[in-house]
Design a protein around this motif. Sequence first.
Motif, mmCIF file in Angstrom:
data_model
loop_
_atom_site.group_PDB
_atom_site.id
_atom_site.type_symbol
_atom_site.label_atom_id
_atom_site.label_comp_id
_atom_site.label_asym_id
_atom_site.label_seq_id
_atom_site.Cartn_x
_atom_site.Cartn_y
_atom_site.Cartn_z
ATOM 1 N N MET A 1 11.809 -5.724 10.720
ATOM 2 C CA MET A 1 12.833 -6.808 10.502
ATOM 3 C C MET A 1 12.418 -8.030 10.552
ATOM 4 O O MET A 1 12.864 -8.884 9.865
ATOM 5 N N GLN A 2 11.447 -8.259 11.626
ATOM 6 C CA GLN A 2 10.988 -9.619 11.733
ATOM 7 C C GLN A 2 10.084 -10.141 10.878
ATOM 8 O O GLN A 2 10.136 -11.271 10.272
ATOM 9 N N LEU A 3 9.166 -8.993 10.214
ATOM 10 C CA LEU A 3 8.643 -9.322 9.189
ATOM 11 C C LEU A 3 9.435 -9.671 7.803
ATOM 12 O O LEU A 3 9.101 -10.734 7.231
ATOM 13 N N SER A 4 10.400 -9.032 7.540
ATOM 14 C CA SER A 4 11.506 -9.363 6.415
ATOM 15 C C SER A 4 11.896 -10.797 6.685
ATOM 16 O O SER A 4 12.047 -11.407 5.672
ATOM 17 N N GLU A 5 12.138 -10.946 7.997
ATOM 18 C CA GLU A 5 12.897 -12.322 8.069
ATOM 19 C C GLU A 5 11.804 -13.539 8.017
ATOM 20 O O GLU A 5 12.035 -14.595 7.427
ATOM 21 N N HIS A 6 10.414 -13.329 8.508
ATOM 22 C CA HIS A 6 9.551 -14.191 8.135
ATOM 23 C C HIS A 6 9.041 -14.663 6.839
ATOM 24 O O HIS A 6 8.676 -15.652 6.516
ATOM 25 N N LEU A 7 8.930 -13.434 5.963
ATOM 26 C CA LEU A 7 8.441 -13.525 4.670
ATOM 27 C C LEU A 7 9.731 -13.660 3.668
ATOM 28 O O LEU A 7 9.414 -13.948 2.493
ATOM 29 N N ASN A 8 11.089 -13.874 4.416
ATOM 30 C CA ASN A 8 12.034 -14.056 3.385
ATOM 31 C C ASN A 8 12.121 -13.028 2.302
ATOM 32 O O ASN A 8 12.360 -13.339 1.184
ATOM 33 N N CYS A 9 11.880 -11.702 2.718
ATOM 34 C CA CYS A 9 11.870 -10.447 1.679
ATOM 35 C C CYS A 9 13.114 -9.699 2.054
ATOM 36 O O CYS A 9 13.259 -9.360 3.450
ATOM 37 N N GLU A 10 13.327 -8.676 1.193
ATOM 38 C CA GLU A 10 14.290 -7.805 1.506
ATOM 39 C C GLU A 10 13.702 -6.589 2.312
ATOM 40 O O GLU A 10 12.538 -6.225 1.981
ATOM 41 N N PRO A 11 14.368 -5.768 3.266
ATOM 42 C CA PRO A 11 13.828 -4.957 4.085
ATOM 43 C C PRO A 11 13.166 -3.784 3.275
ATOM 44 O O PRO A 11 12.119 -3.303 3.461
ATOM 45 N N PRO A 12 13.648 -3.554 2.130
ATOM 46 C CA PRO A 12 12.941 -2.296 1.326
ATOM 47 C C PRO A 12 11.810 -2.756 0.655
ATOM 48 O O PRO A 12 10.622 -2.012 0.799
ATOM 49 N N THR A 13 11.592 -3.891 0.315
ATOM 50 C CA THR A 13 10.211 -4.502 -0.104
ATOM 51 C C THR A 13 9.195 -4.455 1.039
ATOM 52 O O THR A 13 7.997 -4.180 0.641
ATOM 53 N N ILE A 14 9.637 -4.806 2.239
ATOM 54 C CA ILE A 14 8.563 -4.920 3.289
ATOM 55 C C ILE A 14 8.470 -3.336 3.798
ATOM 56 O O ILE A 14 7.060 -2.992 4.015
ATOM 57 N N THR A 15 9.469 -2.420 3.507
ATOM 58 C CA THR A 15 9.038 -0.980 3.901
ATOM 59 C C THR A 15 7.742 -0.620 2.999
ATOM 60 O O THR A 15 7.046 0.055 3.237
ATOM 61 N N ASN A 16 8.044 -0.949 1.607
ATOM 62 C CA ASN A 16 7.140 -0.409 0.472
ATOM 63 C C ASN A 16 5.698 -1.176 0.912
ATOM 64 O O ASN A 16 4.607 -0.277 0.806
ATOM 65 N N MET A 17 5.616 -2.356 1.273
ATOM 66 C CA MET A 17 4.261 -3.148 1.545
ATOM 67 C C MET A 17 3.777 -2.277 2.843
ATOM 68 O O MET A 17 2.562 -2.341 2.847
ATOM 69 N N VAL A 18 4.556 -2.059 3.825
ATOM 70 C CA VAL A 18 4.027 -1.439 5.102
ATOM 71 C C VAL A 18 3.317 -0.004 4.959
ATOM 72 O O VAL A 18 2.546 0.247 5.161
ATOM 73 N N LYS A 19 3.914 0.734 3.894
ATOM 74 C CA LYS A 19 3.784 2.036 3.511
ATOM 75 C C LYS A 19 2.421 1.990 2.863
ATOM 76 O O LYS A 19 1.222 2.629 3.234
ATOM 77 N N SER A 20 2.146 0.839 1.868
ATOM 78 C CA SER A 20 0.878 0.803 1.088
ATOM 79 C C SER A 20 -0.098 0.335 2.094
ATOM 80 O O SER A 20 -1.433 1.109 2.039
ATOM 81 N N LEU A 21 0.131 -0.506 2.795
ATOM 82 C CA LEU A 21 -0.840 -0.901 3.679
ATOM 83 C C LEU A 21 -1.295 0.013 4.893
ATOM 84 O O LEU A 21 -2.717 -0.147 5.011
ATOM 85 N N GLU A 22 -0.323 0.703 5.297
ATOM 86 C CA GLU A 22 -0.817 1.862 6.212
ATOM 87 C C GLU A 22 -1.374 2.856 5.716
ATOM 88 O O GLU A 22 -2.446 3.534 6.208
ATOM 89 N N GLN A 23 -1.423 3.264 4.277
ATOM 90 C CA GLN A 23 -1.886 4.198 3.609
ATOM 91 C C GLN A 23 -3.675 3.818 3.454
ATOM 92 O O GLN A 23 -4.434 4.810 3.489
ATOM 93 N N ASN A 24 -3.532 2.529 3.164
ATOM 94 C CA ASN A 24 -5.007 1.798 2.877
ATOM 95 C C ASN A 24 -5.702 1.552 4.248
ATOM 96 O O ASN A 24 -7.161 1.108 4.165
#
Length: 141
Positions: free
Chosen positions: A53-76
């Motif tokens: 949620m803090q990432l979402s606020e800092h990056l001005n992105c919707e939470p689902p967008t952050i969730t997808n980015m986090v999943k991808s970065l975690e997988q890598n």
Amino acid sequence: MEIKVDCEIRELFDKLSAKMRRDYSESLRELHLYVGQDNLLYRLWLGDGITQMQLSEHLNCEPPTITNMVKSLEQNGFIYRKRDEKDARVMRIFLTEKGKELQEPVGVIWQRHQEKLLKSISTDERLLLRRLMKQMESNLF
């Protein structure tokens, strides 16, 4: 005549934005990153252990967008999630060593693209451009 100039400026912004995004995308792909993920990593380089949620606020992105980015970065293998020690409902995001090692190459990409974009533009012109862009940003928000 005023309308033509306004449309031309909008068209130039569209062209610049599209070209910059393509160029960044190609460069970031070499590091197994997508556009936007570099900004998420940058926020973590400033201090990891924050929530999605803090990432979402800092990056001005919707939470689902952050969730997808986090999943991808975690997988890598660039980040990992860990439950908060005080509140088990909260997941915090941390950089792995592999994620920390991306800071320098991403910085080089950012610098290289900025130099390309601002080539042959004087310091005074850059300052004016920055001021105008800050005003445009203020107009939109």
